[in-house]
Write an enzyme that holds these catalytic residues in place. Structure first.
Site, PDB file in Angstrom:
ATOM      1  N   GLY A 126      36.798   3.731  30.995  1.00  0.00           N
ATOM      2  CA  GLY A 126      38.031   4.349  31.478  1.00  0.00           C
ATOM      3  C   GLY A 126      38.344   5.679  30.842  1.00  0.00           C
ATOM      4  O   GLY A 126      38.729   6.638  31.519  1.00  0.00           O
ATOM      5  N   ARG A 127      38.162   5.786  29.534  1.00  0.00           N
ATOM      6  CA  ARG A 127      38.529   7.028  28.847  1.00  0.00           C
ATOM      7  C   ARG A 127      37.510   8.139  29.073  1.00  0.00           C
ATOM      8  O   ARG A 127      37.707   9.268  28.620  1.00  0.00           O
ATOM      9  CB  ARG A 127      38.727   6.767  27.355  1.00  0.00           C
ATOM     10  CG  ARG A 127      37.562   6.106  26.652  1.00  0.00           C
ATOM     11  CD  ARG A 127      38.009   5.558  25.293  1.00  0.00           C
ATOM     12  NE  ARG A 127      36.955   4.839  24.599  1.00  0.00           N
ATOM     13  CZ  ARG A 127      36.638   3.562  24.820  1.00  0.00           C
ATOM     14  NH1 ARG A 127      37.277   2.875  25.754  1.00  0.00           N
ATOM     15  NH2 ARG A 127      35.700   2.966  24.119  1.00  0.00           N
ATOM     16  N   HIS A 179      58.566  23.721  13.983  1.00  0.00           N
ATOM     17  CA  HIS A 179      59.963  23.445  13.626  1.00  0.00           C
ATOM     18  C   HIS A 179      60.194  21.942  13.452  1.00  0.00           C
ATOM     19  O   HIS A 179      61.327  21.474  13.500  1.00  0.00           O
ATOM     20  CB  HIS A 179      60.886  23.999  14.711  1.00  0.00           C
ATOM     21  CG  HIS A 179      60.791  25.489  14.839  1.00  0.00           C
ATOM     22  ND1 HIS A 179      61.607  26.356  14.138  1.00  0.00           N
ATOM     23  CD2 HIS A 179      59.938  26.276  15.548  1.00  0.00           C
ATOM     24  CE1 HIS A 179      61.285  27.609  14.435  1.00  0.00           C
ATOM     25  NE2 HIS A 179      60.273  27.584  15.294  1.00  0.00           N
ATOM     26  N   GLU A 217      49.561  -4.130  33.924  1.00  0.00           N
ATOM     27  CA  GLU A 217      50.521  -3.053  34.168  1.00  0.00           C
ATOM     28  C   GLU A 217      50.301  -2.426  35.542  1.00  0.00           C
ATOM     29  O   GLU A 217      51.244  -2.197  36.305  1.00  0.00           O
ATOM     30  CB  GLU A 217      50.392  -1.977  33.084  1.00  0.00           C
ATOM     31  CG  GLU A 217      50.760  -2.443  31.683  1.00  0.00           C
ATOM     32  CD  GLU A 217      49.565  -2.963  30.900  1.00  0.00           C
ATOM     33  OE1 GLU A 217      49.633  -2.984  29.668  1.00  0.00           O
ATOM     34  OE2 GLU A 217      48.560  -3.359  31.545  1.00  0.00           O
ATOM     35  N   LYS A 271      39.667  -0.670  37.413  1.00  0.00           N
ATOM     36  CA  LYS A 271      38.295  -1.140  37.572  1.00  0.00           C
ATOM     37  C   LYS A 271      38.274  -2.617  37.972  1.00  0.00           C
ATOM     38  O   LYS A 271      37.579  -3.016  38.897  1.00  0.00           O
ATOM     39  CB  LYS A 271      37.510  -0.926  36.286  1.00  0.00           C
ATOM     40  CG  LYS A 271      36.058  -1.383  36.376  1.00  0.00           C
ATOM     41  CD  LYS A 271      35.313  -1.190  35.067  1.00  0.00           C
ATOM     42  CE  LYS A 271      35.040   0.251  34.768  1.00  0.00           C
ATOM     43  NZ  LYS A 271      34.169   0.430  33.577  1.00  0.00           N
ATOM     44  N   LYS A 277      46.806  -8.664  24.971  1.00  0.00           N
ATOM     45  CA  LYS A 277      46.866  -9.073  26.372  1.00  0.00           C
ATOM     46  C   LYS A 277      46.842 -10.592  26.480  1.00  0.00           C
ATOM     47  O   LYS A 277      47.593 -11.199  27.257  1.00  0.00           O
ATOM     48  CB  LYS A 277      45.693  -8.486  27.153  1.00  0.00           C
ATOM     49  CG  LYS A 277      45.707  -6.977  27.304  1.00  0.00           C
ATOM     50  CD  LYS A 277      44.488  -6.517  28.106  1.00  0.00           C
ATOM     51  CE  LYS A 277      44.441  -5.021  28.277  1.00  0.00           C
ATOM     52  NZ  LYS A 277      43.252  -4.580  29.051  1.00  0.00           N
ATOM     53  N   GLU A 313      40.500   4.725  20.498  1.00  0.00           N
ATOM     54  CA  GLU A 313      40.008   3.536  21.178  1.00  0.00           C
ATOM     55  C   GLU A 313      38.490   3.451  21.093  1.00  0.00           C
ATOM     56  O   GLU A 313      37.917   2.362  21.063  1.00  0.00           O
ATOM     57  CB  GLU A 313      40.452   3.524  22.645  1.00  0.00           C
ATOM     58  CG  GLU A 313      40.153   2.200  23.356  1.00  0.00           C
ATOM     59  CD  GLU A 313      40.832   2.075  24.698  1.00  0.00           C
ATOM     60  OE1 GLU A 313      41.954   1.536  24.744  1.00  0.00           O
ATOM     61  OE2 GLU A 313      40.252   2.524  25.701  1.00  0.00           O
TER      62      GLU A 313
END
Length: 539
Positions: free
Chosen positions: A261-262, A378, A206, A200, A506, A347
């Site tokens: 974003g999510r 398991h 990253e 955005k 950040k 978040e």
């Protein structure tokens, strides 16, 4: 009304009895505590509730601000009050977007234009019509993003593997770890590779660093600015930063500040999904989500799937003090769903102050974790069954498999249902002792071993059955969890749509990076200085 102003929650939780006994006493329990919407069946009868407690939870919902806040959200009001933003991700999956206006802007036209451009690019790539700078057909696409720009499309692409129809191979680059890009570009040809940068702000570290590394890979293979412009696309709201990077404006799809974003899978962030499953199936994904939106906004609270799940989560977190929830998809293709819901839930609702900035007095989001069944049986199911910890769990199972091994799918279903039954009823000491004796043990031997085989039971779970794992039902499932998170945020009186907590790390990484590069580190704490010293000496 919020959870914090409802004093009876913990007291009522303490009055709940044995699930095993509840099922024995009421043969209609499963019918009473189950519902269906958009084809998804929810059985919530294996929860620590009875008629009285469930009526009380429904009353909590009725007295809450869920309806007013929902109406405000749908009206475009800025319910994300800390960022002064509307929350309109539901509009992205509406079939008819004509006439949608927000703050004087024709959002409907903007959504329609974005869909049209996405559809055209998918068609070009599928038909081999999009050519690289040397005139060759595109064979690979690298999607560069992180967080919501990665987790949603990556999960959906994986979930819908049986629907893949793209001749173009897809690669996801998220983590800033250089191994990610290094491994992806091995064996790829820049002349046949398209790159899509999803950010955005076009400033997320990253994403930017991975994009720069891939751009350098192009340059190392002789690509000039015009070639890079041909091979790089983006979805961003920062047009100037994207064009400065070298992406031409006609190759930039929009991102809007009214979608977080999510919650962005339904926008241009869903392009990788459309690429892999085709435009028609991507439209079905949107339709499934839209159907769940309609159900959520119109269904009464007593039959409202997202609200039921939200109330049960509130019940365990604030009534019983549970701090975690397991998400257990009995589907190989849904194995990334827990990671996706981790961000969606943690978040959104991992907050310590309410919408007014006042410290909350109740716990909010749980720790979400899980993996595909039966792998978990398991591994961590031992903790679920015998640990003193109470971990409510959602079991998710598609009824129809996407393969022809029907007997294996039936065995998978048997395991899924058996786990929920075992968590509910457990195994008593008498039952464990009898089992040992039936196996030929002496009374003394049985007395030693039996306590180790006891499972307390009374462990709550939901079971969600999807008719099949199709784009439509996946869309409905994702939207269901979105709305669950929304309801819980309202009940806790917190803002589910900001994420200021991720900013501190950040901010601190900048000075540390400078220190790792040789700058003074005297303002850092002693632990961080020591770690920097070891790192710089050994690198």
């Amino acid at each position: 009304m919020s959870v914090s102003s409802w004093p009876g929650l913990k007291a009522l939780a303490a009055q709940q009895g044995s699930l095993r006994q509840a099922f024995a006493e009421d043969p209609t329990r499963a019918e009473q505590f189950s519902t269906q919407a958009c084809g998804i069946t929810l059985d919530y009868s294996k929860n620590l509730i009875n008629r009285q407690s469930w009526q009380a939870l429904q009353q909590l919902a009725a007295q809450s601000r869920i309806k007013p806040v929902l109406n405000a959200m749908l009206a475009g009001e800025k319910i994300n009050n800390t960022e002064q933003r509307s929350v309109w991700h539901m509009m992205l999956r509406k079939t008819d977007v004509s006439g949608l206006m927000l703050d004087g802007e024709n959002i409907g036209d903007a959504i329609h234009d974005c869909r049209k451009r996405m559809t055209a690019l998918v068609s070009q790539l599928h038909n081999g019509e999009y050519l690289g700078y040397t005139g060759k057909t595109i064979t690979d696409l690298i999607w560069v993003g992180i967080g919501g720009s990665l987790l949603g499309p990556q999960m959906a692409v994986e979930a819908l593997t049986p629907y893949h129809c793209s001749p173009v191979r897809l690669h996801f680059a998220g983590n800033i770890d250089g191994a990610v890009v290094s491994d992806i570009v091995k064996g790829l040809n820049p002349a046949t590779t398209l790159v899509f940068v999803a950010s955005k702000s076009f400033g997320t570290e990253e994403t930017k660093q991975n994009a720069l590394a891939i751009r350098q890979w192009f340059k190392d293979h002789g690509a000039d600015g015009a070639a890079i412009a041909r091979h790089f696309w983006a979805t961003s709201s920062n047009i100037s930063a994207a064009t400065e990077f070298g992406i031409v404006e006609q190759n930039i799809l929009p991102m809007w500040d009214w979608v977080g974003g999510r919650y962005s899978l339904w926008s241009a962030i869903g392009f990788p999904v459309a690429l892999m499953i085709g435009n028609a199936h991507f439209a079905e994904l949107l339709k499934g989500a839209e159907a769940m939106d309609t159900h959520f906004t119109e269904a009464p609270f007593s039959d409202n799937l997202p609200l039921i799940l939200a109330l049960l989560g509130i019940w365990y977190i604030n009534g019983f003090g549970c701090q975690a929830q397991a998400l257990l998809p009995y589907s190989h293709y849904l194995r990334l769903l827990p990671s996706y819901v981790q961000q969606l839930d943690m978040e959104s609702n991992g907050k310590s102050v309410d919408v007014n900035g006042v410290a909350v007095t109740d716990a909010t989001a749980p720790v979400i974790w899980g993996d595909a069944g039966t792998n978990g049986q398991h591994a961590y199911h031992q903790l679920l069954h015998q640990s003193a910890l109470a971990v409510p769990a959602d079991f998710i199972l598609p009824v129809k498999p996407a393969h022809k091994l029907s007997d294996q799918h039936q065995r998978l279903a048997a395991h899924c249902f058996a786990q929920t039954q075992a968590l509910m009823q457990g195994k008593t000491l008498d039952e464990a002792t009898e089992e040992c004796l039936a196996a030929g043990m002496s009374g003394a031997e049985a007395a030693v071993l039996a306590p180790h085989k006891v499972s307390p039971g009374n462990k709550p779970s939901n079971t969600l059955l999807l008719p099949e794992l199709s784009p439509y039902y996946l869309g409905a499932l994702i939207a269901m969890y979105e709305h669950k998170v929304f309801c819980q945020g309202v009940l806790w009186n917190i803002n589910s749509f900001d994420q200021w907590g991720v900013e501190l790390g950040k901010q601190l990484s900048g000075p540390i990076y400078q220190a790792l590069s040789g700058a003074a580190a005297d303002k850092l704490d002693s632990s961080t200085r020591a770690l920097i010293k070891v790192f710089t000496e050994q690198k």
